[in-house]
Design an enzyme around this catalytic site. Structure first.
Site, PDB file in Angstrom:
ATOM      1  N   ASP A  23      41.533 -52.405  22.084  1.00 27.89           N
ATOM      2  CA  ASP A  23      40.796 -51.710  23.161  1.00 27.89           C
ATOM      3  C   ASP A  23      39.341 -51.492  22.727  1.00 27.89           C
ATOM      4  OD1 ASP A  23      41.413 -49.834  21.168  1.00 27.89           O
ATOM      5  OD2 ASP A  23      41.499 -48.168  22.582  1.00 27.89           O
ATOM      6  N   HIS A  65      38.081 -46.817  11.649  1.00 28.26           N
ATOM      7  CA  HIS A  65      39.536 -46.797  11.500  1.00 28.26           C
ATOM      8  C   HIS A  65      40.158 -48.194  11.565  1.00 28.26           C
ATOM      9  CE1 HIS A  65      39.395 -42.421  12.204  1.00 28.26           C
ATOM     10  NE2 HIS A  65      38.563 -42.692  13.198  1.00 28.26           N
TER      11      HIS A  65
END
Length: 334
Positions: free
Chosen positions: A11, A249
């Protein structure tokens, strides 16, 4: 050496973008396709951002459009979910960077069909790197659990044992669709190795301003692009966490997939995700030390060799010579 076959479910998102860049650059990975999912931004943005990255690298890989909303909302017939993390990733999802799109990189099939058909074509060979909410994977489980059992591994960036970022107890990806997370671990975790790359380990790997300056100075056009893209992200971490840098991340999840020796403490444990509470939505309940003898369904790294991680970032993104230069400069500063 046989290349590892990979599907990246994503995403984008700035941190997704860097992880995708690393995967596309690495010679040992055969990226079979990207699948988009709503998360950091709405599905239109995430699909187009994945396409922009493929265009940037002049790739013949395609992106396949996936879930427009979380699992329960889709089951209830709700429409496309609005953006959730534009305040972190910027209006477009890629900070202030604008990249072109070659329409040819948009795949004609949907993400669910692409994932299942690819696994059937390569049973036991496909790794899925899930960088966003795992809604697409839950829909695959619902449609064909037996085929999903033929996935080699799944590496999911999300969750946390002791910390959150969307709430005090929930990380964003798992908060966005906790029902899909719980389906993934309870239905598939006993059969397929699923790695949860959560906030406990990713927050150990802050990409600081020295790292970003080095990328800009030594990383050529790609380094300059990453430096520019990261400015919005760095600003967010400055105001929210007080960091002089940012936690990328998804890049850690990708580097850890490529080089699992990076992880120093790994627990094989039972994981459940709270999906029936407002305050605790998305919280991971983890029997980290197996006190209750619940069925193990997750591999959870809790610490990593951060120097190794950063050196591999530089090597994968910019080449071994640049990585050696990075090592020397870091050593000279220590």
């Amino acid at each position: 050496m046989t290349k590892r076959k990979v599907i990246i479910d994503t995403d984008p998102g700035i941190d997704d973008a860097l992880a995708i860049m690393a995967a596309l650059q690495h010679p040992d990975l055969d990226v079979l396709g990207l699948t988009s999912v709503a998360g950091n931004k709405g599905i239109h943005f995430t699909t187009d951002n994945a396409a922009r990255l493929l265009t940037l690298f002049e790739s013949d890989i395609k992106v396949y459009r996936g879930a427009t909303n979380d699992y329960l909302s889709l089951k209830a017939g709700k429409g496309e979910r609005a953006d959730e993390a534009g305040f972190v990733h910027g209006a477009s999802g890629l900070g202030s960077v604008e990249l072109p799109i070659d329409p040819v990189v948009h795949g004609e099939r949907g993400a669910i069909d692409f994932i299942l058909e690819t696994i059937k074509a390569y049973p036991g060979e496909v790794d899925i790197i899930a960088l966003g909410p795992v809604t697409n994977l839950a829909l695959c489980l619902e449609k064909d659990l037996e085929t999903m059992k033929q996935v080699r591994t799944i590496h999911s960036m999300g969750g946390g044992v002791h910390r959150g970022n969307r709430s005090p107890v929930a990380e964003f990806n798992y908060w966005f669709d906790p029902t899909a997370v719980d389906m993934l671990y309870t239905q598939l975790g006993p059969h397929v190795p699923i790695w949860m790359i959560g906030l406990d380990v990713t927050h150990q790997g802050i990409t600081d301003l020295n790292d970003l300056t080095f990328m800009k100075m030594a990383g050529g056009e790609l380094g300059e692009l990453i430096f520019e893209m990261m400015q919005f992200y760095v600003n967010t971490y400055w105001h929210q966490n007080g960091y002089m840098g940012a936690v990328v991340h998804d890049l850690m999840a990708m580097i850890g997939y490529i080089y699992p020796e990076m992880y120093q403490e790994i627990h094989h444990a039972n994981l459940r995700c709270v999906n029936d509470s407002v305050l605790a939505k998305g919280q991971c309940i983890v029997d980290l030390h197996n006190q209750f003898n619940w069925e193990k369904n997750a591999y959870i790294p809790m610490s990593a060799n951060i120097r190794f991680y950063k050196e591999k970032i530089m090597a994968v993104l910019f080449g071994e010579e640049v990585a050696e230069d990075y090592k020397k400069r870091v050593k000279s500063m220590s």
